[in-house]
Enzyme design. Structure first.
Site, PDB file in Angstrom:
ATOM      1  N   PRO A  77       0.736  -1.239   0.079  1.00 30.30           N
ATOM      2  CA  PRO A  77       0.036   0.175  -0.015  1.00 30.30           C
ATOM      3  C   PRO A  77       0.865   1.291  -0.111  1.00 30.30           C
ATOM      4  O   PRO A  77       1.684   1.426   0.601  1.00 30.30           O
ATOM      5  CB  PRO A  77      -0.821  -0.076   1.187  1.00 30.30           C
ATOM      6  CG  PRO A  77      -0.869  -1.656   1.366  1.00 30.30           C
ATOM      7  CD  PRO A  77       0.579  -2.376   0.978  1.00 30.30           C
ATOM      8  N   CYS A  78       0.530   2.218  -0.785  1.00 28.53           N
ATOM      9  CA  CYS A  78       1.442   3.289  -1.148  1.00 28.53           C
ATOM     10  C   CYS A  78       0.724   4.774  -0.334  1.00 28.53           C
ATOM     11  O   CYS A  78       1.421   5.659  -0.781  1.00 28.53           O
ATOM     12  CB  CYS A  78       1.256   3.823  -2.582  1.00 28.53           C
ATOM     13  SG  CYS A  78      -0.314   4.278  -3.244  1.00 28.53           S
ATOM     14  N   GLN A  79      -0.137   4.401   0.564  1.00 23.69           N
ATOM     15  CA  GLN A  79      -0.574   5.655   1.305  1.00 23.69           C
ATOM     16  C   GLN A  79       0.622   6.254   2.240  1.00 23.69           C
ATOM     17  O   GLN A  79       0.503   7.744   2.090  1.00 23.69           O
ATOM     18  CB  GLN A  79      -1.621   5.335   2.348  1.00 23.69           C
ATOM     19  CG  GLN A  79      -3.142   5.208   1.814  1.00 23.69           C
ATOM     20  CD  GLN A  79      -3.541   3.947   1.036  1.00 23.69           C
ATOM     21  OE1 GLN A  79      -2.183   2.923   0.995  1.00 23.69           O
ATOM     22  NE2 GLN A  79      -4.376   3.470   0.590  1.00 23.69           N
TER      23      GLN A  79
END
Length: 373
Positions: free
Chosen positions: A96-98
């Site tokens: 996940p790139c958050q």
């Protein structure tokens, strides 16, 4: 037949086949990357994700098993058990790139943004699992900002871990629009193989003949904001307030809030700093690709997510098509309610299927070059 001839046949090299491999997808979500592999005839035996809401869509569309597990705590033994016995291993995933999001970093001091590797634990956990099970081939997809954050430390750490395990590592920044996805979406794609370098396939779109918004969603029947189409529950956009309805009506195709009369402006638009935000409340263009789909892709105020022609934001179905999911991809389990925000998050977080196909084809080409005794 003599023993010598038998030995000759026994030692004859054979081409390695896609069917010789078993694939596991970490951070699988609803299966965008997995579906790309499925379309290229790979057997994806398992998808692993902490978001249990993705289970139905992943399993329904990919003939695979979803495991609701935390990547930071899964053991190598548990991961190995997800593969088919006797098959060679491929491990793929998109952490996940958050943590890399510009929006998530607003208001955070630089010292705080760069001081802790705790934010990157999912990518480090990915590297831990590669260390422990040593699949023959891996692929990691993420946002380009990973290369720059904290002077690229997290990415460099990941590559060093692979190289210590004798992987040949290749990577590059790609734009999904170059592979038939009707969307500008730049991504970092990395490959690792025990057998040699894997090169991403050449762009499938030539001479800037990108798939446009009109080609992707222009065939769908019109719908009013807040109303589902009777034959497709996913073809539904958010209900607009009266004020936002006036705003979208005042916005031309490809335009934004700067098309409005000042009476429709937000307070932020009246400030000098607010004049730089040209994408919010924007409409898409029919004859262009869409902007990057985000987890807020059905919100009119969250970007250029207004329909080019109809007075509403795009629907969930339209967002899915722009992410290059097939039109028959199932997201909602029958007789079970799921909020629009959850589905929008699933769609926005997904690897576009078209990019998944490009990654799978690149690995397939690599496999075809391998030989075994």
């Amino acid at each position: 037949m003599s023993v010598g001839v038998l030995d000759k046949f026994k030692n004859k090299k054979q081409k390695v086949k896609v069917s010789d491999f078993s694939v596991v997808d970490l951070f699988c979500g609803v299966g965008g990357l997995t579906h790309g592999f499925v379309k290229e005839k790979f057997k994806v035996d398992a998808g692993i994700d902490f978001d249990e809401t993705c289970k139905y869509a992943f399993e329904k569309n990919n003939n695979s098993k979803f495991f609701h597990e935390d990547i930071t705590s899964i053991t190598s033994k548990e991961l190995i058990s997800k593969y088919t016995d006797g098959k060679r291993k491929i491990l793929v995933g998109c952490a996940p790139c958050q943590p890399f999001s510009i929006y998530n970093r607003k208001g955070v001091k630089k010292s705080e943004r760069t001081s802790s590797d705790q934010k990157w634990k999912l990518l480090y956990s990915f590297a831990d699992l590669v260390d422990e099970i040593e699949p023959e081939i891996i692929s990691m997809e993420n946002v380009p900002q990973l290369l720059k954050f904290n002077d690229g430390k997290v990415f460099k750490d990941f590559v060093k871990r692979l190289e210590k395990k004798n992987y040949f590592v290749t990577w590059g920044i790609v734009n999904a629009q170059d592979y038939g996805v009707p969307q500008r979406r730049k991504r970092l794609v990395l490959f690792g193989s025990k057998h040699g370098k894997i090169e991403l396939i050449e762009k499938t779109i030539k001479n800037n003949n990108y798939v446009t918004v009109k080609q992707a969603i222009g065939h769908l029947p019109p719908v009013e904001d807040g109303v589902s189409h009777p034959s497709d529950a996913l073809h539904k956009s958010r209900k607009l307030t009266d004020l936002n309805k006036k705003r979208i009506q005042a916005t031309k195709e490809g335009g934004n809030w700067q098309d409005w009369d000042e009476s429709l402006w937000l307070e932020c638009h009246k400030k000098e700093s607010g004049k730089n935000f040209k994408s919010v409340y924007g409409r898409m263009k029919w004859n262009d690709v869409a902007p990057t789909m985000t987890t807020y892709c059905i919100g009119l105020s969250n970007g250029r997510f207004g329909h080019p022609e109809q007075d509403r934001a795009i629907t969930l179905r339209e967002a899915a098509l722009i992410q290059s999911f097939p039109s028959n991809y199932k997201f909602i389990e029958p007789n079970k309610e799921m909020s629009n925000n959850v589905i929008a998050r699933q769609i926005g977080n997904a690897v576009p299927v078209g990019l998944g196909v490009a990654i799978a084809k690149s690995i397939k080409n690599h496999i075809k070059q391998l030989e075994s005794n």
